[in-house]
Scaffold this motif. Structure first.
Motif, PDB file in Angstrom:
ATOM      1  N   VAL A 192       0.813  -1.270   0.118  1.00  0.00           N
ATOM      2  CA  VAL A 192       0.125   0.092  -0.125  1.00  0.00           C
ATOM      3  C   VAL A 192       0.856   1.409   0.052  1.00  0.00           C
ATOM      4  CG1 VAL A 192      -1.707   1.279   1.267  1.00  0.00           C
ATOM      5  CG2 VAL A 192      -1.883  -1.005   1.193  1.00  0.00           C
ATOM      6  N   ALA A 193       0.475   2.267  -0.935  1.00  0.00           N
ATOM      7  CA  ALA A 193       1.261   3.483  -0.877  1.00  0.00           C
ATOM      8  C   ALA A 193       0.446   4.712  -0.383  1.00  0.00           C
ATOM      9  CB  ALA A 193       1.414   3.836  -2.450  1.00  0.00           C
ATOM     10  N   ASN A 194       0.710   5.342   0.636  1.00  0.00           N
ATOM     11  CA  ASN A 194       0.151   6.559   0.987  1.00  0.00           C
ATOM     12  C   ASN A 194       0.791   7.687   0.480  1.00  0.00           C
ATOM     13  OD1 ASN A 194      -1.423   5.171   2.962  1.00  0.00           O
ATOM     14  ND2 ASN A 194      -0.366   5.796   4.814  1.00  0.00           N
ATOM     15  N   VAL A 195      -0.102   8.707  -0.193  1.00  0.00           N
ATOM     16  CA  VAL A 195       0.309   9.796  -0.902  1.00  0.00           C
ATOM     17  C   VAL A 195      -0.417  10.977  -0.496  1.00  0.00           C
ATOM     18  CG1 VAL A 195       0.874   8.431  -2.965  1.00  0.00           C
ATOM     19  CG2 VAL A 195      -1.304   9.324  -2.864  1.00  0.00           C
ATOM     20  N   GLY A 196      -0.053  12.182  -0.949  1.00  0.00           N
ATOM     21  CA  GLY A 196      -0.800  13.437  -0.368  1.00  0.00           C
ATOM     22  C   GLY A 196      -1.999  13.736  -0.855  1.00  0.00           C
ATOM     23  N   PRO A 246      -2.541  -0.743  -3.827  1.00  0.00           N
ATOM     24  CA  PRO A 246      -3.480   0.114  -3.472  1.00  0.00           C
ATOM     25  C   PRO A 246      -2.855   1.639  -3.152  1.00  0.00           C
ATOM     26  CG  PRO A 246      -3.787  -1.767  -2.113  1.00  0.00           C
ATOM     27  CD  PRO A 246      -2.307  -1.987  -2.830  1.00  0.00           C
ATOM     28  N   ILE A 247      -3.391   2.562  -3.552  1.00  0.00           N
ATOM     29  CA  ILE A 247      -2.926   3.866  -3.266  1.00  0.00           C
ATOM     30  C   ILE A 247      -3.850   4.744  -2.720  1.00  0.00           C
ATOM     31  CG2 ILE A 247      -2.241   6.060  -4.605  1.00  0.00           C
ATOM     32  CD1 ILE A 247      -1.876   4.391  -6.944  1.00  0.00           C
ATOM     33  N   ASN A 248      -3.352   5.162  -1.525  1.00  0.00           N
ATOM     34  CA  ASN A 248      -4.263   5.898  -0.541  1.00  0.00           C
ATOM     35  C   ASN A 248      -4.089   7.299  -0.544  1.00  0.00           C
ATOM     36  OD1 ASN A 248      -5.377   3.314   0.311  1.00  0.00           O
ATOM     37  ND2 ASN A 248      -4.048   3.359   2.182  1.00  0.00           N
ATOM     38  N   GLU A 249      -4.952   8.263  -0.182  1.00  0.00           N
ATOM     39  CA  GLU A 249      -4.897   9.572  -0.109  1.00  0.00           C
ATOM     40  C   GLU A 249      -5.708  10.020   1.169  1.00  0.00           C
ATOM     41  OE1 GLU A 249      -7.990  12.118  -2.817  1.00  0.00           O
ATOM     42  OE2 GLU A 249      -5.967  11.715  -3.417  1.00  0.00           O
ATOM     43  N   PRO A 250      -5.376  11.126   1.712  1.00  0.00           N
ATOM     44  CA  PRO A 250      -6.294  11.694   2.955  1.00  0.00           C
ATOM     45  C   PRO A 250      -7.572  11.847   2.388  1.00  0.00           C
ATOM     46  CG  PRO A 250      -3.940  12.773   2.923  1.00  0.00           C
ATOM     47  CD  PRO A 250      -4.443  12.068   1.775  1.00  0.00           C
ATOM     48  N   GLN A 258      -5.433   9.314   9.150  1.00  0.00           N
ATOM     49  CA  GLN A 258      -4.318   8.359   9.485  1.00  0.00           C
ATOM     50  C   GLN A 258      -3.460   8.586   8.241  1.00  0.00           C
ATOM     51  OE1 GLN A 258      -4.288   4.319   8.303  1.00  0.00           O
ATOM     52  NE2 GLN A 258      -6.755   4.132   8.192  1.00  0.00           N
ATOM     53  N   ILE A 259      -3.857   8.768   6.923  1.00  0.00           N
ATOM     54  CA  ILE A 259      -2.746   9.085   6.041  1.00  0.00           C
ATOM     55  C   ILE A 259      -2.080  10.282   6.320  1.00  0.00           C
ATOM     56  CG2 ILE A 259      -2.501   9.123   3.542  1.00  0.00           C
ATOM     57  CD1 ILE A 259      -3.940   6.217   4.584  1.00  0.00           C
ATOM     58  N   GLU A 260      -2.576  11.380   6.728  1.00  0.00           N
ATOM     59  CA  GLU A 260      -1.788  12.424   6.892  1.00  0.00           C
ATOM     60  C   GLU A 260      -0.923  12.155   8.042  1.00  0.00           C
ATOM     61  OE1 GLU A 260      -4.102  16.674   7.002  1.00  0.00           O
ATOM     62  OE2 GLU A 260      -5.601  15.117   7.486  1.00  0.00           O
ATOM     63  N   GLU A 261      -1.179  11.524   9.105  1.00  0.00           N
ATOM     64  CA  GLU A 261      -0.443  11.095  10.138  1.00  0.00           C
ATOM     65  C   GLU A 261       0.670  10.518   9.569  1.00  0.00           C
ATOM     66  OE1 GLU A 261      -2.760   9.286  13.014  1.00  0.00           O
ATOM     67  OE2 GLU A 261      -3.286  11.020  14.274  1.00  0.00           O
TER      68      GLU A 261
END
Length: 286
Positions: A192-196, A246-250, A258-261
């Motif tokens: 999983v990627a967390n992006v802005g 999976p690509i997550n954004e806030p 939780q993505i921002e954190e």
């Protein structure tokens, strides 16, 4: 296990196209390895052996002629993890750890032709990280290339059909008397990627345009939310379904997502988690 791994690397697969929207022009055969840049590679390797049942596989460092880093490679079924620590300050590995702490740097993808994979992706807009090169030792040769992805993370394309060594040139077999029993981990299911903010669609387009992936499923803030925090996600897959990102954004919520954190603590986009398949989740967790 070594014979099984060799067989896995040298077999020519017939790639069935499970997801017709994916182009599969590379194509990707599977996940080759995941490399973490960490402050103490030996300690990290010991933890993953003790807690997660990984086995010793290969080692690179001063003893093998590598002077800038120390790396330990662990294996469990089809999963290979590499833990790397710098031997000097102010290089790429050191700077990555100083900025992010311990974290994933490399998602390595197994291909039939590393040069072609690099040409296909860079011609479609990917930024080069590693131009195609071939390294050799007494066990054969390995071709690699690489592109940049979100944050400081990269994809390395690995072509190892002409190699029979323990891992890569520069590595030797890691002989250890301490190899705990495995815990039933089979293969990497997804990463999983967390992006802005507002970057999810950007990276969906990247994987679609440069690597031929398709959108498998989309979740919005109504699907994944609590009273206080929310996120949005798009799951990208290659054509044979072996690689899923999976690509997550806030998303807006009463409190910080939780993505921002993650983005705050990690200081930028990166790999949030690696999901691993098991045939018996209760036994594995226990």
């Amino acid at each position: 296990m070594r014979d099984d791994l060799t067989k896995m690397h040298t077999t020519t697969y017939s790639l069935e196209k499970i997801f017709p929207d994916a182009q599969d022009f590379l194509p990707l055969l599977g996940t080759d390895y995941v490399e973490f840049y960490v402050g103490n590679a030996k300690q990290a390797a010991h933890f993953y052996k003790t807690a997660f049942g990984f086995q010793s596989m290969a080692y690179a460092g001063l003893e093998t002629g590598i002077k800038d880093r120390t790396s330990y490679v662990l294996v469990q079924d089809k999963i290979r993890l590499v833990f790397t620590t710098p031997m000097q300050a102010n290089d790429e590995i050191y700077d990555h750890i100083e900025k992010h702490g311990d974290g994933v740097k490399v998602i390595a993808l197994w291909v039939d032709d590393a040069k072609k994979a690099w040409e296909e992706t860079t011609s479609r807009g990917a930024e080069s990280y590693l131009e195609p090169k071939t390294e050799k030792d007494n066990d054969g040769e390995v071709a690699t290339s690489g592109i940049k992805i979100y944050g400081d993370t990269v994809h390395i394309f690995v072509e190892r059909k002409n190699y029979n060594g323990p891992f890569l040139p520069g590595y030797e077999k890691w002989k250890s008397d301490y190899n705990p029993e495995t815990v039933g981990l089979k293969f990497i299911d997804h990463m999983v990627a967390n992006v802005g903010w507002n970057e999810m669609n950007v990276w969906e387009k990247f994987y679609n345009d440069t690597m031929g992936f398709a959108n498998l499923i989309t979740f919005d803030d109504k699907d994944i939310s609590t009273q206080y925090t929310a996120l949005m996600s798009k799951v990208m897959t290659n054509g044979n379904g072996r690689i899923k990102f999976p690509i997550n954004e806030p998303a807006e919520g009463k409190k910080k997502s939780q993505i921002e954190e993650y983005l705050d603590f990690y200081d930028g986009p990166g790999v949030q988690h690696i999901a691993i398949a098991t045939d018996d989740i209760v036994s594995t967790v226990a």
